[in-house]
Each structure stands twice: as structure tokens, then as C-alpha cells.
Design a protein around this motif. Structure first.
Motif, mmCIF file in Angstrom:
data_model
loop_
_atom_site.group_PDB
_atom_site.id
_atom_site.type_symbol
_atom_site.label_atom_id
_atom_site.label_comp_id
_atom_site.label_asym_id
_atom_site.label_seq_id
_atom_site.Cartn_x
_atom_site.Cartn_y
_atom_site.Cartn_z
ATOM 1 N N ILE A 1 0.856 -1.179 0.000
ATOM 2 C CA ILE A 1 0.000 0.000 0.000
ATOM 3 C C ILE A 1 0.894 1.231 0.000
ATOM 4 O O ILE A 1 1.713 1.399 0.903
ATOM 5 N N PRO A 2 0.794 2.101 -1.004
ATOM 6 C CA PRO A 2 1.657 3.288 -1.021
ATOM 7 C C PRO A 2 1.335 4.224 0.132
ATOM 8 O O PRO A 2 0.208 4.268 0.627
ATOM 9 N N THR A 3 2.330 4.958 0.581
ATOM 10 C CA THR A 3 2.149 5.908 1.672
ATOM 11 C C THR A 3 2.013 7.310 1.100
ATOM 12 O O THR A 3 2.932 7.826 0.475
ATOM 13 N N TYR A 4 0.849 7.909 1.281
ATOM 14 C CA TYR A 4 0.601 9.265 0.814
ATOM 15 C C TYR A 4 0.510 10.242 1.982
ATOM 16 O O TYR A 4 0.898 11.388 1.881
ATOM 17 N N GLY A 5 -0.066 9.787 3.076
ATOM 18 C CA GLY A 5 -0.350 10.619 4.238
ATOM 19 C C GLY A 5 -1.334 9.859 5.106
ATOM 20 O O GLY A 5 -1.239 8.638 5.236
ATOM 21 N N TYR A 6 -2.299 10.562 5.694
ATOM 22 C CA TYR A 6 -3.334 9.900 6.496
ATOM 23 C C TYR A 6 -4.084 8.875 5.651
ATOM 24 O O TYR A 6 -4.390 9.113 4.476
ATOM 25 N N ARG A 7 -4.389 7.716 6.263
ATOM 26 C CA ARG A 7 -5.151 6.682 5.554
ATOM 27 C C ARG A 7 -6.122 6.004 6.511
ATOM 28 O O ARG A 7 -5.751 5.640 7.633
ATOM 29 N N SER A 8 -7.359 5.815 6.074
ATOM 30 C CA SER A 8 -8.365 5.051 6.806
ATOM 31 C C SER A 8 -8.679 3.809 5.988
ATOM 32 O O SER A 8 -9.180 3.909 4.861
ATOM 33 N N THR A 9 -8.381 2.627 6.553
ATOM 34 C CA THR A 9 -8.471 1.376 5.808
ATOM 35 C C THR A 9 -9.506 0.454 6.432
ATOM 36 O O THR A 9 -9.534 0.273 7.651
ATOM 37 N N THR A 10 -10.356 -0.135 5.597
ATOM 38 C CA THR A 10 -11.377 -1.081 6.040
ATOM 39 C C THR A 10 -10.937 -2.504 5.729
ATOM 40 O O THR A 10 -10.527 -2.803 4.603
ATOM 41 N N SER B 1 -4.754 11.276 14.829
ATOM 42 C CA SER B 1 -5.804 10.607 14.060
ATOM 43 C C SER B 1 -5.522 9.140 13.795
ATOM 44 O O SER B 1 -6.326 8.468 13.152
ATOM 45 N N SER B 2 -4.384 8.632 14.264
ATOM 46 C CA SER B 2 -4.096 7.208 14.094
ATOM 47 C C SER B 2 -4.913 6.396 15.097
ATOM 48 O O SER B 2 -5.235 6.870 16.187
ATOM 49 N N SER B 3 -5.251 5.170 14.723
ATOM 50 C CA SER B 3 -5.986 4.293 15.629
ATOM 51 C C SER B 3 -5.618 2.847 15.352
ATOM 52 O O SER B 3 -5.211 2.492 14.241
ATOM 53 N N GLU B 4 -5.765 2.011 16.371
ATOM 54 C CA GLU B 4 -5.518 0.583 16.214
ATOM 55 C C GLU B 4 -6.670 -0.059 15.439
ATOM 56 O O GLU B 4 -7.690 0.573 15.165
ATOM 57 N N LEU C 1 -20.363 1.088 13.288
ATOM 58 C CA LEU C 1 -21.310 1.800 12.437
ATOM 59 C C LEU C 1 -21.754 0.930 11.268
ATOM 60 O O LEU C 1 -22.772 1.199 10.640
ATOM 61 N N GLN C 2 -20.973 -0.113 10.974
ATOM 62 C CA GLN C 2 -21.336 -1.052 9.916
ATOM 63 C C GLN C 2 -21.834 -2.346 10.568
ATOM 64 O O GLN C 2 -21.141 -3.357 10.619
ATOM 65 N N TRP C 3 -23.063 -2.299 11.074
ATOM 66 C CA TRP C 3 -23.624 -3.411 11.844
ATOM 67 C C TRP C 3 -23.718 -4.691 11.031
ATOM 68 O O TRP C 3 -23.484 -5.785 11.544
ATOM 69 N N HIS C 4 -24.080 -4.578 9.771
ATOM 70 C CA HIS C 4 -24.339 -5.771 8.975
ATOM 71 C C HIS C 4 -23.084 -6.348 8.329
ATOM 72 O O HIS C 4 -23.077 -7.505 7.917
ATOM 73 N N GLU C 5 -22.020 -5.559 8.232
ATOM 74 C CA GLU C 5 -20.865 -5.979 7.448
ATOM 75 C C GLU C 5 -19.765 -6.654 8.263
ATOM 76 O O GLU C 5 -18.904 -7.317 7.703
ATOM 77 N N ASP C 6 -19.749 -6.452 9.588
ATOM 78 C CA ASP C 6 -18.722 -7.048 10.447
ATOM 79 C C ASP C 6 -17.319 -6.662 9.970
ATOM 80 O O ASP C 6 -16.450 -7.510 9.767
ATOM 81 N N ASN C 7 -17.107 -5.363 9.792
ATOM 82 C CA ASN C 7 -15.825 -4.861 9.303
ATOM 83 C C ASN C 7 -15.016 -4.207 10.414
ATOM 84 O O ASN C 7 -15.545 -3.831 11.455
ATOM 85 N N TYR C 8 -13.729 -4.054 10.133
ATOM 86 C CA TYR C 8 -12.801 -3.414 11.062
ATOM 87 C C TYR C 8 -12.099 -2.273 10.335
ATOM 88 O O TYR C 8 -11.925 -2.310 9.116
ATOM 89 N N ILE C 9 -11.696 -1.277 11.104
ATOM 90 C CA ILE C 9 -11.093 -0.088 10.515
ATOM 91 C C ILE C 9 -9.800 0.246 11.246
ATOM 92 O O ILE C 9 -9.673 0.030 12.455
ATOM 93 N N GLN C 10 -8.837 0.743 10.494
ATOM 94 C CA GLN C 10 -7.565 1.166 11.073
ATOM 95 C C GLN C 10 -7.157 2.481 10.429
ATOM 96 O O GLN C 10 -7.199 2.620 9.204
ATOM 97 N N GLU C 11 -6.768 3.443 11.263
ATOM 98 C CA GLU C 11 -6.313 4.739 10.766
ATOM 99 C C GLU C 11 -4.811 4.838 10.983
ATOM 100 O O GLU C 11 -4.308 4.530 12.066
ATOM 101 N N SER C 12 -4.108 5.273 9.957
ATOM 102 C CA SER C 12 -2.647 5.254 10.014
ATOM 103 C C SER C 12 -2.084 6.212 8.980
ATOM 104 O O SER C 12 -2.809 6.976 8.346
ATOM 105 N N CYS C 13 -0.777 6.145 8.801
ATOM 106 C CA CYS C 13 -0.112 6.877 7.729
ATOM 107 C C CYS C 13 0.244 5.902 6.605
ATOM 108 O O CYS C 13 0.292 4.700 6.819
#
Length: 221
Positions: free
Chosen positions: A133-142, A200-203, A209-221
Motif C-alpha cells: 500500500i503506497p504511503t501518501y499521508g493519512y489513511r483510513s483502511t477497512t 488521528s491514528s488508531s488501532e 457503524l457497519q452493523w451488517h458488514e462485520d468490518n474493522y477499521i484502522q487509521e494510520s499513515c
């Protein structure tokens, strides 16, 4: 090769951001409408042939999306589905959007709240089996797993120092320093400016918020 070495190698692979065997509709951000010159603004990557959820309006609502690629590999269609349609079986064709490889478009609002409306442009490409994954700056990944180690389903990123105008005079700036993401929010007064900065980074966290999808999110650079 003994078992300890094998375990170490497998651990290193699992901890990397390398992804294999997938295709992504990639939208690289540019400041200019011809998608030349400065790389700037909000960009996106959406996994092809996968049904996944994206929050909108500040996360209050969710729609599912699926990207399909035609036989030529040059035209991608992003289709929208109801939140409860987790298999993406019945598209809302009124919201279908076709992107042609190599062409420049106004940046869409996937994953952005109404206050963070992108004003940049994006250049379309298809990434086949990207090595990282290229590094551009802030990233929110599902992700679809609780360790955030599977192939990313979708990610939105802001290049360093991307700004969003909020309520005409106020603005928000996103950037990374020493691999830590930050947002600086500034409010304009009468001849004054008041700013504050939040990390703004997070584990890897369950996206409730995505009750039906069972997804996880990570905020990083």
C-alpha cells in the motif's frame, strides 16, 4: 529449515502490508483538473469484485458497494447497494458510476462526511496484485478481519497537508509526522484564528457503524 525460522518468516509476512491476488480500482489525487502536476487531496482504492460497506454523512449511514471490471480491463463500474444487502445482489442502478482507466475525474465523496467534501481530481488506474500500500499521508483502511491483516477492502487517504473548508471560513488540515497521523482544525474569528490538533491514528477496531458488514477499521499513515 527448522520450525523456529519458518515461524519467524510467517510472522514477518503476516505483519506486513503486502497484498496478493487482488485487483483495486485506484484513484490517485491531483490538485489540477488534468491530473498532472501536484499530487494532492483525497484518494481512494476499492477492491474489485468484493461487496463491502462504506460510511457516509459522518458515519451515520452505510451503503454497500461493489466494483466490477469489464472484459477489456479499462472500464470499472462502482455500484451501490443497501446496507442490509451484504452480498450486493440488488444494485441501485441510479447510483452506478463508470470510471475509465487513464481518465481524470472530480474526486468522489466515498467515506467522506458532508463537512469534508473533496475538491481535488483523481486519475483512474487498475492495480493488479499490488506489492504494498503506497504511503501518501493519512489513511483510513477497512478490513474484513479483526487483526486488520487481510487484503484491504477499501481505503481512503489524504495527502500530507490536505485541507477541507468547513462552514466557509473554518478548515481542517490532515498530515503525518513520524508515522503518526494528525488533524488540525482551525476556527476563524473576527481577525483571529484558533487551532487545535488531534492525533488521528488508531488501532484495528471493530467498525460498529457497519452493523451488517462485520468490518474493522484502522487509521494510520
Amino acid at each position: 529449515m527448522n520450525n523456529s525460522i519458518i515461524f519467524l518468516l510467517l510472522s514477518l509476512v503476516a505483519c506486513s502490508s503486502v497484498v496478493y491476488g487482488v485487483q483495486y480500482l485506484h484513484m490517485e489525487p491531483y490538485a489540477n483538473s488534468d491530473c498532472k502536476g501536484e499530487i494532492y487531496g483525497a484518494g481512494y482504492a476499492l477492491q474489485i469484485d468484493l461487496c463491502f460497506g462504506i460510511n457516509y454523512q459522518g458515519g451515520a449511514f452505510v451503503n454497500n458497494f461493489k466494483v466490477s471490471l469489464d472484459d477489456s480491463g479499462q472500464n470499472a463500474t462502482v455500484s451501490q447497494f443497501k446496507d442490509t444487502d451484504t452480498s450486493c445482489s440488488t444494485p441501485n442502478t441510479n447510483f452506478d458510476k463508470v470510471y475509465n482507466v487513464g481518465e481524470c475525474y472530480e474526486a468522489p465523496g466515498y467515506g467522506n462526511s458532508d463537512d469534508y467534501e473533496p475538491t481535488n481530481f483523481v486519475l483512474i488506474s487498475i492495480q493488479n496484485n499490488p506489492h504494498s500500500i503506497p504511503t501518501y499521508g493519512y489513511r483510513s483502511t477497512t478490513y474484513g478481519d479483526s487483526q486488520c491483516m487481510s487484503n484491504p477492502q477499501f481505503y481512503i487517504f489524504y495527502t500530507n497537508n490536505t485541507e477541507f473548508n468547513i462552514h466557509s471560513d473554518d478548515y481542517s488540515k490532515w498530515y503525518c509526522v513520524d508515522n503518526q497521523a494528525y488533524e488540525t482544525f482551525c476556527e476563524q474569528g473576527e481577525g483571529t484564528e484558533s487551532c487545535f490538533t488531534n492525533p488521528s491514528s488508531s488501532e484495528c477496531t471493530r467498525n460498529f457503524l457497519q452493523w451488517h458488514e462485520d468490518n474493522y477499521i484502522q487509521e494510520s499513515c
